[in-house]
Design a protein around this motif. Structure first.
Motif, PDB file in Angstrom:
ATOM      1  N   UNK A 265      -3.324 -47.118   6.421  1.00  0.00           N
ATOM      2  CA  UNK A 265      -3.165 -47.274   4.977  1.00  0.00           C
ATOM      3  C   UNK A 265      -4.430 -47.839   4.324  1.00  0.00           C
ATOM      4  N   UNK A 266      -5.578 -47.245   4.679  1.00  0.00           N
ATOM      5  CA  UNK A 266      -6.836 -47.697   4.083  1.00  0.00           C
ATOM      6  C   UNK A 266      -7.863 -46.578   4.164  1.00  0.00           C
TER       7      UNK A 266
ATOM      8  N   UNK B  98     -16.659 -38.708   0.237  1.00  0.00           N
ATOM      9  CA  UNK B  98     -17.368 -39.556   1.184  1.00  0.00           C
ATOM     10  C   UNK B  98     -16.486 -40.540   1.919  1.00  0.00           C
ATOM     11  N   UNK B  99     -15.150 -40.469   1.674  1.00  0.00           N
ATOM     12  CA  UNK B  99     -14.240 -41.400   2.331  1.00  0.00           C
ATOM     13  C   UNK B  99     -13.085 -40.638   2.972  1.00  0.00           C
ATOM     14  N   UNK B 100     -12.515 -41.221   4.011  1.00  0.00           N
ATOM     15  CA  UNK B 100     -11.356 -40.661   4.704  1.00  0.00           C
ATOM     16  C   UNK B 100     -10.212 -41.657   4.635  1.00  0.00           C
ATOM     17  N   UNK B 101      -9.040 -41.190   4.213  1.00  0.00           N
ATOM     18  CA  UNK B 101      -7.860 -42.046   4.135  1.00  0.00           C
ATOM     19  C   UNK B 101      -7.034 -41.910   5.408  1.00  0.00           C
TER      20      UNK B 101
ATOM     21  N   UNK C 196      -1.976 -39.015   2.681  1.00  0.00           N
ATOM     22  CA  UNK C 196      -0.717 -39.385   2.023  1.00  0.00           C
ATOM     23  C   UNK C 196      -0.647 -38.720   0.656  1.00  0.00           C
ATOM     24  N   UNK C 197       0.545 -38.265   0.244  1.00  0.00           N
ATOM     25  CA  UNK C 197       0.661 -37.616  -1.064  1.00  0.00           C
ATOM     26  C   UNK C 197       0.331 -38.568  -2.210  1.00  0.00           C
ATOM     27  N   UNK C 198       0.342 -39.886  -1.940  1.00  0.00           N
ATOM     28  CA  UNK C 198       0.067 -40.858  -2.990  1.00  0.00           C
ATOM     29  C   UNK C 198      -1.371 -41.378  -2.936  1.00  0.00           C
ATOM     30  N   UNK C 199      -2.147 -40.954  -1.925  1.00  0.00           N
ATOM     31  CA  UNK C 199      -3.520 -41.430  -1.773  1.00  0.00           C
ATOM     32  C   UNK C 199      -4.472 -40.483  -2.490  1.00  0.00           C
TER      33      UNK C 199
END
Length: 323
Positions: free
Chosen positions: A18-19, A10-13, A2-5
């Motif tokens: 939405x997490x 080490x993490x995947x959005x 997401x353009x806002x994330x």
């Protein structure tokens, strides 16, 4: 993403949920969220989206004609197929299959039927048969052979038809020509033309007038060379290749260059300005053992036919119209 994330190491959005999810390095059977699995998911979503767009395009029927195919089989021989194209645009195609146990798909890179001075020439390169870093040219009428030593394995070849000249593409990235009228000499002074790519050359195509040579390599570069000046005059971007021997398909009548990448996408460029005109995803999920084979015809189905592309993936055959 997401353009806002915000991107967190080490993490995947996941935009759908939405997490964030934690990533584990490499392959992990207990955690599907690895970089490889995420990349595969993204590529598969892209393929399905492009495939849906392709399905929306109109497909044209063609007149009746048959094509000849050759398939490898497990027992080492070949299976020949004759496909009746009268079924294009209908429910099914008619296919007749024939076995030939006495013909094997060995590494014959190129054979040519034209006659030069009353002699038919054939070029043969057998990898792993004692001919590493050598090119063998055989006169199939007299049986006379010429052997040319090379500094690198030859992976692609193309014979000219107006003159007895053989073009060779090497693992080293070198492209050189041999005038077969010259006898073998010490060293490599028999090389008439020398061109250079930055990676192993996988495919060659000599244009009809024989002033230009198209070449592709394992870095995904496709270049058009002017043989008179030995300069690269055009590059066709977007092709994907890392290690496979993938062919080029050129249709000068329609002004098209077609190549299937290792990512299983079929790309069509304009020969004139090198612009990428169309990208066709594979109807099958992408994998190294399911790279499509394609053939393009200006009159698919015979003299009353229309331009079209046939694509074979594993055991399936697909038809795409060209407008």
């Amino acid at each position: 993403m997401s353009p806002h994330a915000e991107e967190l190491p080490g993490f995947y959005y996941d935009p759908e949920k939405n997490r964030y999810f934690r990533l584990l390095p490499g392959h992990n059977n207990h955690n599907p969220l690895t970089k490889d699995s995420i990349q595969h998911k993204v590529m598969e979503c892209k393929r399905l989206r492009l495939l849906e767009e392709e399905e929306k395009q109109n497909r044209a029927d063609v007149a009746c004609e048959r094509i000849f195919t050759v398939n490898d089989v497990e027992h080492g021989g070949c299976k020949y197929g004759i496909i009746n194209l009268s079924g294009l645009g209908k429910e099914s195609l008619t296919v007749e299959m024939y076995d030939n146990l006495y013909f094997t798909n060995r590494k014959v890179l190129f054979s040519v039927p034209p006659s030069f001075g009353g002699c038919i020439l054939r070029t043969l390169f057998l990898g792993g048969s004692g001919l590493t870093r050598r090119v063998l040219v055989t006169n199939v009428v007299t049986g006379h052979r010429q052997t040319f030593g090379t500094s690198s394995d030859v992976l692609a070849q193309q014979f000219a038809t107006q003159t007895p000249v053989l073009y060779n593409g090497c693992r080293s990235g070198e492209i050189f020509s041999i005038d077969v009228r010259q006898r073998n000499r010490k060293g490599q002074s028999w090389k008439a033309i020398r061109l250079f790519h930055g990676s192993a050359v996988t495919s060659l195509h000599l244009m009809e007038a024989e002033h230009y040579l198209m070449a592709a390599d394992m870095a995904g570069k496709i270049k058009l060379w002017d043989l008179r000046t030995t300069k690269c005059v055009k590059q066709y971007g977007g092709h994907h290749n890392e290690y496979a021997l993938l062919p080029l398909h050129v249709n000068e009548e329609e002004g098209l260059l077609i190549a299937v990448g290792q990512d299983c996408y079929t790309r069509i460029w304009s020969l004139q300005d090198a612009h990428l005109l169309r990208t066709i995803p594979s109807p099958h999920p992408s994998s190294k053992d399911a790279i499509p084979s394609v053939v393009f015809s200006s009159r698919l189905g015979g003299s009353r036919g229309v331009p079209g592309l046939l694509m074979a993936v594993k055991q399936d055959l697909y038809h795409f119209s060209y407008n």
